[in-house]
Design an enzyme around this catalytic site. Sequence first.
Site, PDB file in Angstrom:
ATOM      1  N   CYS A   2       0.822  -1.213   0.000  1.00 43.63           N
ATOM      2  CA  CYS A   2       0.000   0.000   0.000  1.00 43.63           C
ATOM      3  C   CYS A   2       0.856   1.263   0.000  1.00 43.63           C
ATOM      4  O   CYS A   2       1.971   1.272   0.519  1.00 43.63           O
ATOM      5  CB  CYS A   2      -0.873   0.047   1.239  1.00 43.63           C
ATOM      6  SG  CYS A   2      -1.853  -1.427   1.460  1.00 43.63           S
ATOM      7  N   ARG A  27       4.676   0.628  -6.189  1.00 42.83           N
ATOM      8  CA  ARG A  27       4.617  -0.246  -5.012  1.00 42.83           C
ATOM      9  C   ARG A  27       3.659  -1.412  -5.214  1.00 42.83           C
ATOM     10  O   ARG A  27       3.670  -2.368  -4.452  1.00 42.83           O
ATOM     11  CB  ARG A  27       4.185   0.560  -3.784  1.00 42.83           C
ATOM     12  CG  ARG A  27       5.168   1.653  -3.424  1.00 42.83           C
ATOM     13  CD  ARG A  27       4.615   2.561  -2.365  1.00 42.83           C
ATOM     14  NE  ARG A  27       4.534   1.926  -1.078  1.00 42.83           N
ATOM     15  CZ  ARG A  27       5.526   1.842  -0.206  1.00 42.83           C
ATOM     16  NH1 ARG A  27       6.701   2.353  -0.509  1.00 42.83           N
ATOM     17  NH2 ARG A  27       5.353   1.270   0.956  1.00 42.83           N
ATOM     18  N   TRP A  74      -3.078  -2.560  -1.665  1.00 45.97           N
ATOM     19  CA  TRP A  74      -2.631  -3.865  -2.154  1.00 45.97           C
ATOM     20  C   TRP A  74      -3.309  -4.863  -1.221  1.00 45.97           C
ATOM     21  O   TRP A  74      -2.976  -4.949  -0.041  1.00 45.97           O
ATOM     22  CB  TRP A  74      -1.113  -3.938  -2.033  1.00 45.97           C
ATOM     23  CG  TRP A  74      -0.475  -5.113  -2.696  1.00 45.97           C
ATOM     24  CD1 TRP A  74      -0.236  -5.273  -4.028  1.00 45.97           C
ATOM     25  CD2 TRP A  74       0.056  -6.282  -2.055  1.00 45.97           C
ATOM     26  NE1 TRP A  74       0.411  -6.465  -4.244  1.00 45.97           N
ATOM     27  CE2 TRP A  74       0.593  -7.112  -3.059  1.00 45.97           C
ATOM     28  CE3 TRP A  74       0.116  -6.711  -0.728  1.00 45.97           C
ATOM     29  CZ2 TRP A  74       1.185  -8.327  -2.780  1.00 45.97           C
ATOM     30  CZ3 TRP A  74       0.703  -7.929  -0.457  1.00 45.97           C
ATOM     31  CH2 TRP A  74       1.237  -8.727  -1.480  1.00 45.97           C
ATOM     32  N   ASN A 100      -1.294   1.501   6.020  1.00 48.99           N
ATOM     33  CA  ASN A 100      -0.420   0.543   5.345  1.00 48.99           C
ATOM     34  C   ASN A 100       0.109  -0.392   6.431  1.00 48.99           C
ATOM     35  O   ASN A 100       0.533   0.068   7.480  1.00 48.99           O
ATOM     36  CB  ASN A 100       0.729   1.319   4.669  1.00 48.99           C
ATOM     37  CG  ASN A 100       1.789   0.421   4.092  1.00 48.99           C
ATOM     38  OD1 ASN A 100       1.612  -0.796   3.995  1.00 48.99           O
ATOM     39  ND2 ASN A 100       2.905   0.994   3.697  1.00 48.99           N
ATOM     40  N   GLY A 101       0.027  -1.714   6.206  1.00 47.83           N
ATOM     41  CA  GLY A 101       0.491  -2.666   7.215  1.00 47.83           C
ATOM     42  C   GLY A 101      -0.609  -3.662   7.534  1.00 47.83           C
ATOM     43  O   GLY A 101      -1.578  -3.800   6.775  1.00 47.83           O
ATOM     44  N   GLU A 479      19.536 -14.923 -10.515  1.00 48.29           N
ATOM     45  CA  GLU A 479      18.967 -13.589 -10.693  1.00 48.29           C
ATOM     46  C   GLU A 479      18.371 -13.427 -12.102  1.00 48.29           C
ATOM     47  O   GLU A 479      17.309 -12.828 -12.273  1.00 48.29           O
ATOM     48  CB  GLU A 479      20.050 -12.527 -10.420  1.00 48.29           C
ATOM     49  CG  GLU A 479      19.646 -11.084 -10.714  1.00 48.29           C
ATOM     50  CD  GLU A 479      18.433 -10.588  -9.926  1.00 48.29           C
ATOM     51  OE1 GLU A 479      17.979 -11.254  -8.997  1.00 48.29           O
ATOM     52  OE2 GLU A 479      17.909  -9.516 -10.285  1.00 48.29           O
ATOM     53  N   LYS A 483      14.512 -12.406 -12.595  1.00 44.67           N
ATOM     54  CA  LYS A 483      14.113 -11.210 -13.354  1.00 44.67           C
ATOM     55  C   LYS A 483      13.113 -11.592 -14.432  1.00 44.67           C
ATOM     56  O   LYS A 483      12.092 -10.962 -14.604  1.00 44.67           O
ATOM     57  CB  LYS A 483      15.376 -10.593 -13.963  1.00 44.67           C
ATOM     58  CG  LYS A 483      15.340  -9.150 -14.223  1.00 44.67           C
ATOM     59  CD  LYS A 483      15.638  -8.266 -13.027  1.00 44.67           C
ATOM     60  CE  LYS A 483      15.039  -8.711 -11.756  1.00 44.67           C
ATOM     61  NZ  LYS A 483      15.396  -8.104 -10.563  1.00 44.67           N
ATOM     62  N   GLU A 486       9.660 -12.708 -12.983  1.00 44.61           N
ATOM     63  CA  GLU A 486       8.925 -11.583 -12.392  1.00 44.61           C
ATOM     64  C   GLU A 486       8.145 -10.795 -13.427  1.00 44.61           C
ATOM     65  O   GLU A 486       6.996 -10.428 -13.189  1.00 44.61           O
ATOM     66  CB  GLU A 486       9.913 -10.587 -11.756  1.00 44.61           C
ATOM     67  CG  GLU A 486      10.390 -10.935 -10.386  1.00 44.61           C
ATOM     68  CD  GLU A 486      11.348  -9.883  -9.869  1.00 44.61           C
ATOM     69  OE1 GLU A 486      11.154  -9.442  -8.755  1.00 44.61           O
ATOM     70  OE2 GLU A 486      12.300  -9.513 -10.586  1.00 44.61           O
ATOM     71  N   HIS A 502      22.846 -33.576 -12.573  1.00 41.89           N
ATOM     72  CA  HIS A 502      22.322 -34.329 -11.427  1.00 41.89           C
ATOM     73  C   HIS A 502      20.798 -34.292 -11.342  1.00 41.89           C
ATOM     74  O   HIS A 502      20.236 -34.669 -10.327  1.00 41.89           O
ATOM     75  CB  HIS A 502      22.935 -33.798 -10.128  1.00 41.89           C
ATOM     76  CG  HIS A 502      24.419 -33.951 -10.073  1.00 41.89           C
ATOM     77  ND1 HIS A 502      25.033 -35.176  -9.973  1.00 41.89           N
ATOM     78  CD2 HIS A 502      25.426 -33.035 -10.154  1.00 41.89           C
ATOM     79  CE1 HIS A 502      26.356 -35.016  -9.969  1.00 41.89           C
ATOM     80  NE2 HIS A 502      26.606 -33.725 -10.088  1.00 41.89           N
ATOM     81  N   LYS A 594       6.680  -3.437  -4.709  1.00 39.15           N
ATOM     82  CA  LYS A 594       8.084  -3.020  -4.701  1.00 39.15           C
ATOM     83  C   LYS A 594       8.690  -3.126  -3.306  1.00 39.15           C
ATOM     84  O   LYS A 594       9.785  -3.618  -3.125  1.00 39.15           O
ATOM     85  CB  LYS A 594       8.165  -1.575  -5.206  1.00 39.15           C
ATOM     86  CG  LYS A 594       9.577  -1.004  -5.235  1.00 39.15           C
ATOM     87  CD  LYS A 594      10.385  -1.608  -6.358  1.00 39.15           C
ATOM     88  CE  LYS A 594      11.797  -1.055  -6.456  1.00 39.15           C
ATOM     89  NZ  LYS A 594      12.666  -1.940  -7.231  1.00 39.15           N
TER      90      LYS A 594
HETATM   91  C1  F6R Z   1      13.197  -8.299  -7.527  1.00 36.19           C
HETATM   92  C2  F6R Z   1      12.904  -7.414  -6.426  1.00 36.19           C
HETATM   93  C3  F6R Z   1      12.703  -8.024  -5.080  1.00 36.19           C
HETATM   94  C4  F6R Z   1      13.520  -7.236  -4.036  1.00 36.19           C
HETATM   95  C5  F6R Z   1      13.257  -7.785  -2.634  1.00 36.19           C
HETATM   96  C6  F6R Z   1      14.081  -7.043  -1.588  1.00 36.19           C
HETATM   97  O1  F6R Z   1      13.327  -7.629  -8.733  1.00 36.19           O
HETATM   98  O2  F6R Z   1      12.848  -6.223  -6.576  1.00 36.19           O
HETATM   99  O3  F6R Z   1      13.057  -9.359  -5.085  1.00 36.19           O
HETATM  100  O4  F6R Z   1      14.865  -7.336  -4.378  1.00 36.19           O
HETATM  101  O5  F6R Z   1      11.900  -7.657  -2.314  1.00 36.19           O
HETATM  102  O6  F6R Z   1      13.789  -5.685  -1.580  1.00 36.19           O
HETATM  103  P1  F6R Z   1      14.774  -4.655  -0.898  1.00 36.19           P
HETATM  104  O7  F6R Z   1      16.042  -4.664  -1.661  1.00 36.19           O
HETATM  105  O8  F6R Z   1      14.065  -3.335  -0.974  1.00 36.19           O
HETATM  106  O9  F6R Z   1      14.978  -5.124   0.514  1.00 36.19           O
END
Ligand code: F6R
Length: 599
Positions: A2, A27, A74, A100-101, A479, A483, A486, A502, A594
């Site tokens: 949120c 977000r 959210w 938010n929370g 990674e 990416k 996602e 394996h 985010k």
């Molecule tokens: C992936 C992504 C998430 C963040 C994770 C940690 O693209 O953005 O996996 O890396 O939620 O977020 P931070 O770095 O803000 O602690």
Amino acid sequence: MCGIVGYCGKEHCANLLIEGLKKLEYRGYDSAGIALEENNKIVVVKAVGQVKNLENLIKKSDKKAVLGIAHTRWATHGKPSLQNSHPHTDCSGDIALVHNGIIENFLELKKELLKRGHKFKSETDTEVIAHLLEEEYKKGKDFFTAFQKVTRKLKGAFAIAALNSKEPGVMVAAKKQSPLVAGITNKGFFLASDIPAFLKHTNKAIFFEDGDTVKITPKSIEIYNADFRKITRKVHTISWDISAAEKGGFKHFMIKEIFDEPQAVKDTLQTLPPDITKAFSLPLKEAKKIEGVYIVACGTAYHAALVARYIIEHFAKIPVEVEMASEFKYRPIHFKKNWLFIAVSQSGETADTLAALKNAKADGLKVLSICNVVGSAIVRESDYSVFTHCGPEISVASTKAFTCQLTVLYALALQLAYVQGAITKAEFEDLYQELLTLPELLKQTLKLENEVKKIAAKVYKSPSFVFIGRNASFPLALEGALKLKEISYEHAEGFAAGEIKHGPIAIIDKDVPVVALAPKSDLYEKMLSSCQEVAARGAKIIIITNTSVKNALDVPYTNEYLFPLVAATVLQFYAYHIANFLGREIDKPRNLAKSVTVE
Ligand code: F6R
């Protein structure tokens, strides 16, 4: 998660609040709402879906309000719907609030409120706060005192902003474990979950701490700590450029942020103090004593930590343990004395990382954080902090933050190696010089975009995508897969190249493209053998290397431990173009937020 925006001041605020919500869209959200106070009346407008739907519903006559709160939701408790979207109001409609929370004890609070005759309009946990406020206010207290009392009854995480039409011109707020920051202008005050919401209007910000309650009028901001003692909090000057929060002609924030990487890395390197023995704010005496390192993080930051494990162990010759923050708390770790605990987080607000950090601190470890947001919760809890200087990262999928986190971790590895005597001063200087060329190497790498796009055009319809690597490039394979999944919603997996035989090789066939990360190193031949293994099962192989071989994506040459910092860009392009060909919503992928501020 949120997003909250609030304004109290002299300016008409409906548009300011909408603009602020748009800046928080990254977000992740499913509905939006606003409450405006005007002529001793509160007008609430809500819309499911995008902020622009909400914008279209706000009447011209309401646009003159100078006090208001707004929210993007959210969904956690209750589906995305008009009823469940914020702001929520009490029975009389005089009080409106956004949150938010998660209020963990909302069920028991709700049961009692229902018994006392309150009528609920939503399924949310948030609505209990509005009704509790109504009751407390009726006891004859002023709104802020009533609000402070209510915050005492809430368990869980919250950032709240509230209005009461019976006390016009006052906005109250509280923070516990969810981010909340105020922006100060000469015409009034903003409240927000994150800085981009008000960055266009001011770079002066106050970050609230857990337990803070705040009373804002057009002319004043009063802050009280968890004991309700009036206090002052530092006013930070945010150095981010406003244009960094704009797309700047690019189709998506993600691609813009990939192109930001050379500058972001340059800015990050430039802010590491030149005195290597102080590069990480750790006193030399302490740095010398370090016997090992724990690194804890989530998602992409976790992958940066995994790459860093190889780098630190290689250069500094000390053991490194890396753990996902969300799992860390379930392990009865007996922390080793003289180990350094590092938390890596772009936002500095990730609840899992924060919780892990608090555990480590409580057990007596020194905590160093690597964050992008000055004043964020993780920074405030840390003994030492080093900042990545990426500017705001708006795209949900992290790109420039990853490269900058790795830059800081690489520099840290070299510093530890030097102060611990694992490398000589001359070796340190050579390696550091190589690191300083990274912005230039990244600029060169950006030129590969078209080549990567052509490959993406050929493979984007594949049912599954695989990434392989060895040593420091293995976590980069993880990674690359993260990416891609996602933002494309397609199945993707990263494997240690030596491990595919394996088991994972069972999923390889002619329809599965395999990206192989193969820097020049002693392991290069082994990587080629892994490529042969998957090629023999018909897979299309895309090699990312720095050996100038034909038919490969060739990035500038570096040592194999710097390679992931350069090659990450290529994987980010690959994910971006596949998702773009598939027509996905790249900057705000489905189901993702985010800043993940709940555990
Ligand atoms: C992936 C992504 C998430 C963040 C994770 C940690 O693209 O953005 O996996 O890396 O939620 O977020 P931070 O770095 O803000 O602690």
